[in-house]
Design an enzyme around this catalytic site. Structure first.
Site, short mmCIF file in Angstrom:
data_model
loop_
_atom_site.label_atom_id
_atom_site.label_comp_id
_atom_site.label_asym_id
_atom_site.label_seq_id
_atom_site.Cartn_x
_atom_site.Cartn_y
_atom_site.Cartn_z
N MET A 1 0.85 -1.20 0.00
CA MET A 1 0.00 0.00 0.00
C MET A 1 0.88 1.24 0.00
O MET A 1 1.62 1.47 0.96
CB MET A 1 -0.91 0.03 1.24
CG MET A 1 -2.01 -1.02 1.25
SD MET A 1 -3.04 -0.89 2.74
CE MET A 1 -1.98 -1.72 3.95
N GLY B 1 6.89 -5.32 2.86
CA GLY B 1 7.06 -3.88 3.00
C GLY B 1 5.84 -3.10 2.54
O GLY B 1 4.89 -3.65 2.01
N ARG B 2 5.90 -1.80 2.80
CA ARG B 2 4.86 -0.86 2.39
C ARG B 2 3.47 -1.35 2.77
O ARG B 2 2.56 -1.37 1.96
CB ARG B 2 4.96 -0.58 0.89
CG ARG B 2 6.29 0.04 0.54
CD ARG B 2 6.34 0.69 -0.82
NE ARG B 2 7.66 1.28 -1.03
CZ ARG B 2 8.04 1.91 -2.12
NH1 ARG B 2 7.20 2.06 -3.12
NH2 ARG B 2 9.25 2.42 -2.22
N GLY B 3 3.33 -1.69 4.02
CA GLY B 3 2.08 -2.26 4.46
C GLY B 3 1.39 -1.51 5.61
O GLY B 3 1.01 -2.18 6.57
N GLU C 1 5.88 1.96 7.04
CA GLU C 1 6.94 2.93 6.74
C GLU C 1 6.27 4.22 6.31
O GLU C 1 5.07 4.38 6.43
CB GLU C 1 7.87 2.38 5.65
CG GLU C 1 7.13 2.02 4.37
CD GLU C 1 8.03 1.40 3.31
OE1 GLU C 1 8.71 2.18 2.63
OE2 GLU C 1 8.03 0.16 3.17
#
Length: 378
Positions: free
Chosen positions: A228, A249-251, A276
């Site tokens: 996301m 990642g990017r969650g 993050e």
């Protein structure tokens, strides 16, 4: 009085749009009606589906099969790059906007359809029947101020998973009053959900399965990285009862000035990191469960994060009108962020109810995603 978790999920189950939508949005998108009570349409071809969703008229659209867009817009062969090598499970990358930089050049061939989502217009309801409603090789794009849209019980998959920039499942680039519910996303080239550089307001994403099991990844394994990417100015997202599984990642990558209320969602089997983002992203996490997540968030995150615990739960009253539910953990890293400076930004927004983190862990993974709407019928 403590409300049982299942009852929280089904508080509004009697409300429906044209007898095809189950339940009603809670949280920021409360009040969304989509296509309303008009007679549903049942498209048979890709062309019929696109025409209905991109029309200017209110529509209720029911999917009864897989709509396969792979190969319908041809393929492109060109120079791309190999940022993580050319191993069997490594993602390659499309050189979108010069993204490849100085990475090693390789020749790639990708499907064009996945890079161009269906541009869904305002006042639409899109619902899958049972577990049959699938978009293969094509995502959905919400832009230009579209509003009042419901997407429920569909699956979006096969978006060039071997290539970064190969395709996003849900793209929001200036949208309002959107409810995404009981959907599954998988095998994406890039993001499962992405918000762009225009405000995306009053959105609820609920009961969705973000399935990170993939064929190619940035880690050259079967864990998807791009989950996301939330970078809109003023995004407002309720993230309720979702299951983020097998990612790295990017969650989310919580950036822009996104306001993100994560409630009763579950993150599981994440050998990398979950959260993050940039310094103006704002996220309140309550009643969530983190299971086998190596790093939930940095010890000193750039963005503004609040992780509810038994010790600080009462401080949520100023923002939510109630105490928060504490988060839960199993075999996961620490999540001690306690920033409250952004709590005033919840003013005027509808707040989703919350149950306990342990109830979320027991219920959400088994009942999220496509084909699981019957949970509220008991």
């Amino acid at each position: 009085m403590k409300v049982p978790f299942l009852q929280l999920l089904c508080l509004n189950a009697a409300l429906a749009s044209a007898n095809v939508v189950q339940g009603a949005a809670q949280g920021f998108a409360a009040g969304v009606t989509g296509g309303g009570d008009i007679t549903p349409s049942y498209p048979k071809t890709n062309e019929e589906l696109v025409s209905l969703l991109e029309s200017d008229e209110p529509q209720v659209v029911v999917l009864t099969k897989t709509f396969d867009f792979i190969g319908t817009e041809g393929t492109t062969t060109e120079d791309g790059c190999a940022p993580w090598g050319t191993g069997k499970s490594c993602q390659l990358a499309i050189n979108s906007n010069g993204w490849c930089g100085k990475n090693p050049v390789v020749t790639i061939t990708y499907d064009n359809a996945a890079k161009n989502g269906i541009h869904i217009k305002s006042n639409k309801t899109l619902v899958g029947e049972g577990d049959k409603g699938v978009l293969s090789g094509k995502g959905l794009y919400f832009e230009g101020g579209v509003s009042n849209i419901i997407v429920q019980n569909i699956k979006i998959t096969n978006l060039n998973p071997g290539f970064v920039w190969g395709g996003d499942a849900f793209t929001f680039f200036g949208a309002d009053l959107i409810w995404i519910d009981h959907c599954e996303t998988s095998l994406t080239g890039r993001q499962h959900y992405v918000t762009g550089f225009h405000p995306n307001t009053r959105m609820t994403w609920s009961n969705n399965f973000l399935n990170g099991v993939t064929t190619h990844s940035a880690g050259c394994d079967d864990h998807h990285y791009w989950t996301m990417e939330l970078v809109g100015p003023g995004d407002e997202i309720t993230f309720q009862n979702n299951y983020v599984y097998h990612t790295t990642g990017r969650g989310p990558a919580l950036s822009g000035t996104t306001l993100f209320h994560a409630v009763n969602s579950v993150w599981s089997s994440i050998p990398g990191h979950a959260i993050e983002g940039g310094d103006k992203g704002r996220g309140l996490f309550e009643g969530c469960f983190f299971e086998d997540v190596v790093e939930i968030a940095p010890a000193k995150p750039e963005n503004q994060l609040f992780s509810a615990s038994e010790a600080n739960a009462a401080s949520c009253k100023s923002a939510l009108g109630r105490a928060c539910q504490a988060n839960g953990y199993s075999k996961s890293g620490a999540f001690g962020s306690s920033e409250t400076g952004f709590f005033k930004d919840f003013a005027g927004l509808t707040i989703a109810p919350a149950g306990s983190a342990t109830d979320a862990l027991a219920y959400v993974p088994k009942n999220c995603g496509i084909g699981r709407l019957e949970s509220c019928d008991a």
